[in-house]
Design a protein around this motif. Sequence first.
Motif, short mmCIF file in Angstrom:
data_model
loop_
_atom_site.label_atom_id
_atom_site.label_comp_id
_atom_site.label_asym_id
_atom_site.label_seq_id
_atom_site.Cartn_x
_atom_site.Cartn_y
_atom_site.Cartn_z
N SER A 122 -71.01 -1.46 15.36
CA SER A 122 -71.50 -1.70 16.72
C SER A 122 -72.36 -2.96 16.81
N GLU A 123 -72.90 -3.41 15.67
CA GLU A 123 -73.72 -4.64 15.65
C GLU A 123 -72.90 -5.87 15.27
N CYS A 124 -71.67 -5.67 14.80
CA CYS A 124 -70.85 -6.78 14.29
C CYS A 124 -70.37 -7.67 15.45
N PRO A 125 -70.73 -8.96 15.47
CA PRO A 125 -70.29 -9.84 16.57
C PRO A 125 -68.78 -10.04 16.59
N ALA A 126 -68.16 -10.04 15.42
CA ALA A 126 -66.70 -10.18 15.38
C ALA A 126 -66.02 -8.98 16.05
N ASN A 127 -66.51 -7.79 15.73
CA ASN A 127 -65.93 -6.59 16.34
C ASN A 127 -66.18 -6.57 17.84
N GLN A 128 -67.35 -7.01 18.25
CA GLN A 128 -67.68 -7.00 19.68
C GLN A 128 -66.78 -7.94 20.49
N ARG B 84 -67.63 -0.72 9.00
CA ARG B 84 -67.50 0.70 8.63
C ARG B 84 -66.14 0.95 7.98
N LYS B 85 -65.08 0.38 8.54
CA LYS B 85 -63.74 0.56 7.98
C LYS B 85 -63.66 -0.05 6.58
N ILE B 86 -64.33 -1.16 6.35
CA ILE B 86 -64.33 -1.77 5.02
C ILE B 86 -64.85 -0.77 3.99
N MET B 87 -65.94 -0.08 4.32
CA MET B 87 -66.53 0.88 3.39
C MET B 87 -65.64 2.12 3.25
N MET B 88 -65.09 2.59 4.36
CA MET B 88 -64.22 3.77 4.31
C MET B 88 -62.95 3.46 3.51
N ASP B 89 -62.38 2.28 3.69
CA ASP B 89 -61.18 1.90 2.95
C ASP B 89 -61.47 1.79 1.46
N THR B 90 -62.64 1.24 1.12
CA THR B 90 -63.01 1.12 -0.30
C THR B 90 -63.15 2.49 -0.93
N ASP C 59 -53.06 -3.47 1.37
CA ASP C 59 -52.68 -2.08 1.61
C ASP C 59 -53.75 -1.33 2.41
N TYR C 60 -54.98 -1.74 2.29
CA TYR C 60 -56.07 -1.11 3.04
C TYR C 60 -56.77 -2.10 3.96
N ILE C 61 -57.17 -3.23 3.41
CA ILE C 61 -57.92 -4.23 4.16
C ILE C 61 -57.07 -5.50 4.26
N THR C 62 -56.89 -5.99 5.48
CA THR C 62 -56.04 -7.17 5.68
C THR C 62 -56.87 -8.45 5.62
N PRO C 63 -56.24 -9.57 5.24
CA PRO C 63 -56.95 -10.87 5.27
C PRO C 63 -57.50 -11.19 6.66
N GLU C 64 -56.81 -10.75 7.70
CA GLU C 64 -57.30 -11.01 9.06
C GLU C 64 -58.68 -10.39 9.27
N GLU C 65 -58.88 -9.20 8.75
CA GLU C 65 -60.19 -8.56 8.85
C GLU C 65 -61.25 -9.36 8.08
N LEU C 66 -60.89 -9.79 6.88
CA LEU C 66 -61.85 -10.50 6.03
C LEU C 66 -62.28 -11.83 6.64
N SER D 260 -70.88 -7.93 1.04
CA SER D 260 -70.65 -8.28 -0.36
C SER D 260 -69.19 -8.02 -0.74
N ILE D 261 -68.61 -6.94 -0.22
CA ILE D 261 -67.20 -6.64 -0.50
C ILE D 261 -66.30 -7.67 0.19
N ILE D 262 -66.63 -8.01 1.43
CA ILE D 262 -65.85 -9.01 2.16
C ILE D 262 -65.85 -10.33 1.43
N MET D 263 -67.01 -10.76 0.94
CA MET D 263 -67.11 -12.06 0.25
C MET D 263 -66.37 -12.04 -1.08
N ASP D 264 -66.42 -10.93 -1.80
CA ASP D 264 -65.68 -10.85 -3.07
C ASP D 264 -64.17 -10.93 -2.83
N MET D 265 -63.71 -10.30 -1.76
CA MET D 265 -62.28 -10.33 -1.47
C MET D 265 -61.86 -11.69 -0.92
N ARG D 266 -62.72 -12.33 -0.18
CA ARG D 266 -62.45 -13.71 0.26
C ARG D 266 -62.35 -14.64 -0.95
#
Length: 446
Positions: A323-329, A337-343, A371-378, A399-405
């Motif tokens: 709800s605080e994420c500007p990209a999601n807004q 939240r989905k990043i953590m749930m997918d992990t 398979d879980y998190i798409t590059p578009e999300e990252l 931290s997960i987003i940056m490692d996957m990037r």
Amino acid sequence: MQYLPNILFLIALLAGIGFFAFNVRKLVRNIKMGRDVDVSDHKPQRWKNMAKIALGQYKMVRRPVSGIIHVLVYLGFVIINIEVLEIIIDGLFGTHRIFSFMGGFYDFLIASFEVFGFLVLVGVILFWLRRNIIRIKRFWHKELNGWPKLDANLILYFEMVIMCLFLTMNAADLQLQLQGAEHYSSSAGITGSFPISQFIAPFFENMDISSLIILERTAWWLHILGILFFLNYLYYSKHLHILLAFPNTYFGRVRPQGQFDNLQSVTDEVKLMMDPDADPYATPEGEDDLEVPAKFGASDATDLNWVQLLSAYTCTECGRCTSECPANQTGKKLSPRKIMMDTRDRIEEIGKNIDDNKGIFKDDGKQLLNDYITPEELWACTTCNACVEACPVSINPLSIIMDMRQYLVMEQSAAPAELNNAMTNIENNAAPWPFNQMDRANWINE
């Protein structure tokens, strides 16, 4: 036959604790599949964070309505579970309110348990209304469809039932004492103080003693069995944060939010390039001791470090991060939240694979990336740290987003065209803009 209830209680207790220990062992195994990371620094700050955030619920009350309700439910469960100790002793030895020798202090304890139990019941009902009737937006994102939404409601139903059983048990107990039932009544008067269940007890005053005993024993058994069941349900639920919030806040990030991790091998390479006296063809000193990673960044859950996997299991799916994420807004697909749930889902899938194959992981053709998190999300992430700041239990989705990037850029050269152009310009021109280094200061003349 006299000791049969005590034996059955012991069996239920050992089974509940044993299955819980089995789940904890599996949980620890899954978390340890992550890379090792040194979190031995800043110990005083870590202890302070745990006391302030996990124990003190500091970040919860930033949203006063849900925060205050959560604090009441949290305190209620902590305080009421003190009573579980008495239930266990009574169940094992066939006693009745073994701690009643405390006198007035015991009356105060029972009264406190009842008041907080009632507050928990009210709080849980309010949570259910906010989630299902008021339909707070952050609880209705698509990543919560299916099991996550059902799980959230099941937890609320469990808590309602457990609290109702607790108050019913006490109300029946009070009525038995008033009627002078053997084993329940005492020559010293009423054992305990019942500020809430005293209003329920009159509903049972026309019942005979044998019926009251059946009611009290049924509520007593269902109450303690419900607690044991709930304890073991935690592993399969988002409520695992009840146990993991404390270690997660301790091991959480203590460095400045804007400070990102650098690969030592890349750092050494850059230092070599920037040293005018260095021989680019010479073997770096101590090269044999340098640990070059087998993979840059992360493409699967096991490429992440164990603190990140701990955080994935700690996530309570509250959605404050999203709800605080500007990209999601702005309508992007990214949901922290989905990043953590997918992990968490992926590391659970890996753990199940290992269990099914007798301790060995067999390649399932899947990975966290794609398979879980798409590059578009990252790539939608702005790295603003809003999600990190919003999390009430110190989870760091960034931290997960940056490692996957990092994996996408350094292993697959799969950065967006705009970013590739900027990096090429930095390499060639020492600036992200496409002009010669000699022209960088021309703007002064304008």
